[in-house]
Design an enzyme around this catalytic site. Structure first.
Site, mmCIF file in Angstrom:
data_model
loop_
_atom_site.group_PDB
_atom_site.id
_atom_site.type_symbol
_atom_site.label_atom_id
_atom_site.label_comp_id
_atom_site.label_asym_id
_atom_site.label_seq_id
_atom_site.Cartn_x
_atom_site.Cartn_y
_atom_site.Cartn_z
ATOM 1 N N ASP A 158 -7.058 4.546 -4.218
ATOM 2 C CA ASP A 158 -7.683 4.418 -2.897
ATOM 3 C C ASP A 158 -8.266 5.818 -2.626
ATOM 4 O O ASP A 158 -8.505 6.567 -3.580
ATOM 5 C CB ASP A 158 -6.635 4.003 -1.836
ATOM 6 C CG ASP A 158 -7.262 3.634 -0.487
ATOM 7 O OD1 ASP A 158 -7.751 2.514 -0.348
ATOM 8 O OD2 ASP A 158 -7.278 4.475 0.430
ATOM 9 N N LYS A 172 0.855 -1.190 0.000
ATOM 10 C CA LYS A 172 0.000 0.000 0.000
ATOM 11 C C LYS A 172 0.884 1.230 0.000
ATOM 12 O O LYS A 172 2.042 1.170 0.427
ATOM 13 C CB LYS A 172 -0.876 0.011 1.250
ATOM 14 C CG LYS A 172 -2.101 0.905 1.144
ATOM 15 C CD LYS A 172 -3.274 0.218 0.505
ATOM 16 C CE LYS A 172 -4.443 1.168 0.350
ATOM 17 N NZ LYS A 172 -5.689 0.460 0.034
#
Ligand SMILES: NC(=O)C1=CN([C@@H]2O[C@H](COP(=O)(O)OP(=O)(O)OC[C@H]3O[C@@H](n4cnc5c(N)ncnc54)[C@H](O)[C@@H]3O)[C@@H](O)[C@H]2O)C=CC1
Ligand SMILES: O=C(O)CCC(=O)C(=O)O
Length: 472
Positions: free
Chosen positions: A192, A152
């Site tokens: 995201d 991430k």
């Protein structure tokens, strides 16, 4: 239709009848030690501690039954990222002033495939947020059944109020450092919070400019004109609803005629609302970080799409076009609206124990997590103890990354599947994830506890792969 779950559940699954008390005690003390060590090493990373605790609590019966995971230090290795990158992101704003943000990429675990996970642009981003998201991604990606590891990234950059040129300048500068750490076979970022098709486009353009060539598979969530997959935009929200549909069906229920509250009004929220409505639900509320709208006639999703995807305006604007709807300041009060199905799709820890109590008192039957870690641990316990059907994020929102995996496959094959084909594969993947979570919960004697089931199923796949690959 009525709904009962016969056994009272909590997240912690320490009592497993087939285990000796000694085996359980040894596993419990082991996970306590790991948790204390994680907190000691990085005391400020609260969200990461929370994500680790949820997993560890679920794994006690697994470790008690299979102590070799402890002997091989699988958990010690899992909680430490393979690589953490943090970097300076300088850019200039429209007034010519030079600004500096901090960028991150956490390459958490590559046991089952290249690192895969989104990039978040939000002022709250720091190592604790990126690490919790990367950690969750390891198990989520394993649950999809696709060969993708967990990672991430993000930056503490606030896209709100920025011009298109400023967004481009920031995204290009971010990629000017990130490009050296990623690639179609090593690490494949996606979107995201704060990163959608526009930002992915600017980052892809910069990657291509630096690297030369056209490595389509280096990012997912791309525009359809240059290698994006049909149905990726819809995938997380649709996948969430497909998962909840499975969970409801097992109790003889469905979305039809149910009133639904969905928090957020971004990518996940919009397509969760769209699919729930297609299945006959009445979606009465959604929100943004400033407040929420209540529309008793059902949210007009086309209006929300235009306001959010195109005009980039506040959700409060909705009531100008739909005057019968009501706007209320403050986003968390959305959980005071009585509903049968609640879908938190905004951000972490947006639903606490008080909200859980209010939802249960209001008659909620099922909760499906579209956001990552949207419910606090006490809220999850409250839902499980009160027999609420609960679909945990790392299973229920895995549809996005799953279709990202399908986008990588299409890029590799240099072809593009029809929307219906991708959607059908997504539906099947969500069904499989649901079944794996149910099976693992049954096997470890916590039937119906999908939090434990998803954690255990994801863990076993990664842990067994790590064992097979030796101490690396
Ligand atoms: N985009 C994807 O494919 C996936 C996203 N997720 C998760 O879903 C959540 C939402 O992500 P996206 O929809 O992609 O982001 P987005 O940036 O498209 O939308 C986020 C939405 O949440 C709202 N929001 C932010 N903070 C809020 C708060 N405190 N209260 C109420 N609303 C708030 C924003 O106003 C916006 O409407 C995040 O937790 C993300 O990590 C999970 C899996 C995949
Ligand atoms: O599509 C992806 O690679 C990332 C999706 C994501 O960030 C998530 O599942 O939270």
């Amino acid at each position: 239709m009525g709904l009962t779950i016969s056994t009272i559940q909590t997240r912690s699954v320490h009592q497993v009848s087939t285990l000796t008390p000694e085996a359980s005690a040894s596993a419990e003390s082991y996970v306590r030690r790991i948790y204390e060590e994680v907190k000691r090493r990085d005391p400020q990373e609260r969200e990461f501690h929370q994500a680790v605790k949820e997993i560890l609590d679920s794994l006690v019966p697994v470790l008690a039954r299979h102590p070799h995971y402890m002997e091989h230090a699988i958990l010690e290795r899992l909680v430490e990222p393979e690589r953490s990158i943090s970097f300076r992101v300088p850019w200039s704003d429209d007034s010519g002033q030079i600004r500096v943000n901090r960028g991150y990429r956490i390459q958490f675990n590559s046991a089952i495939g290249p690192y895969k996970g989104g990039i978040r642009f939000h002022p709250s981003v720091y190592s604790g947020i990126v690490k919790f998201l990367g950690f969750e991604q390891i198990f989520k990606n394993a649950l999809t059944g696709l060969p993708i590891g967990g990672g991430k990234g993000g930056a503490d950059f606030d896209p709100k109020g920025k011009s298109d040129r400023e967004i481009m300048a920031f995204a290009q500068s971010f990629m000017t450092e990130l490009y050296r750490h990623i690639g179609p076979d090593t690490d494949i970022p996606a979107g995201d919070i704060g990163v959608g098709a526009r930002e992915i486009g600017y980052m892809f353009g910069q990657y291509k400019r630096i690297r030369g060539g056209h490595e389509a598979g280096v990012l997912t969530g791309k525009g359809l004109l240059y290698g994006g997959s049909l149905a990726r935009k819809e995938a997380t929200g649709y996948g969430l609803v497909y998962f909840v549909q499975e969970m409801l069906a097992a109790q003889g229920l469905d979305f039809h005629g149910q009133s639904v509250v969905v928090s957020g009004s971004g990518n996940v929220s919009i397509y969760a609302m769209e699919k729930a409505q297609q299945l006959g639900a009445l979606v009465v509320a959604c929100s943004d970080s400033a407040g929420y709208i209540y529309d008793p006639k059902g949210i007009n999703v086309d209006t929300v799409k235009r306001l959010k995807e195109q005009d980039r305006l506040r959700i409060s604007e909705y009531v100008k076009e739909h005057p019968h709807a009501v706007y209320t300041e403050g986003s968390t009060a959305i959980w005071t609206i009585p509903c049968q199905i609640a879908l938190p799709c905004a951000t972490q820890n947006e639903l606490d124990e008080e909200a859980a109590r209010t939802l249960v008192a209001g008659g909620v039957k099922a909760v499906g997590e579209g956001a990552n870690m949207p419910s606090t641990l006490p809220a999850i316990d409250y839902f499980l103890e009160h027999g609420i059907l609960f679909a945990p994020a790392k299973a229920a929102n895995a549809g996005g990354v799953a279709v990202s995996g399908l986008e990588m496959s299409q890029n590799g094959m240099r072809l593009s599947w029809a929307f219906e084909e991708v959607d059908e594969r997504l539906r099947q993947i969500m069904k499989n994830i649901y079944r794996s979570a149910v099976r693992a919960a049954d096997e470890y004697e916590v039937p119906g506890n999908l939090v434990a089931g998803a954690n255990i199923a994801g863990f076993l796949k990664v842990a067994d792969t790590m064992l097979a690959q030796g101490v690396v």
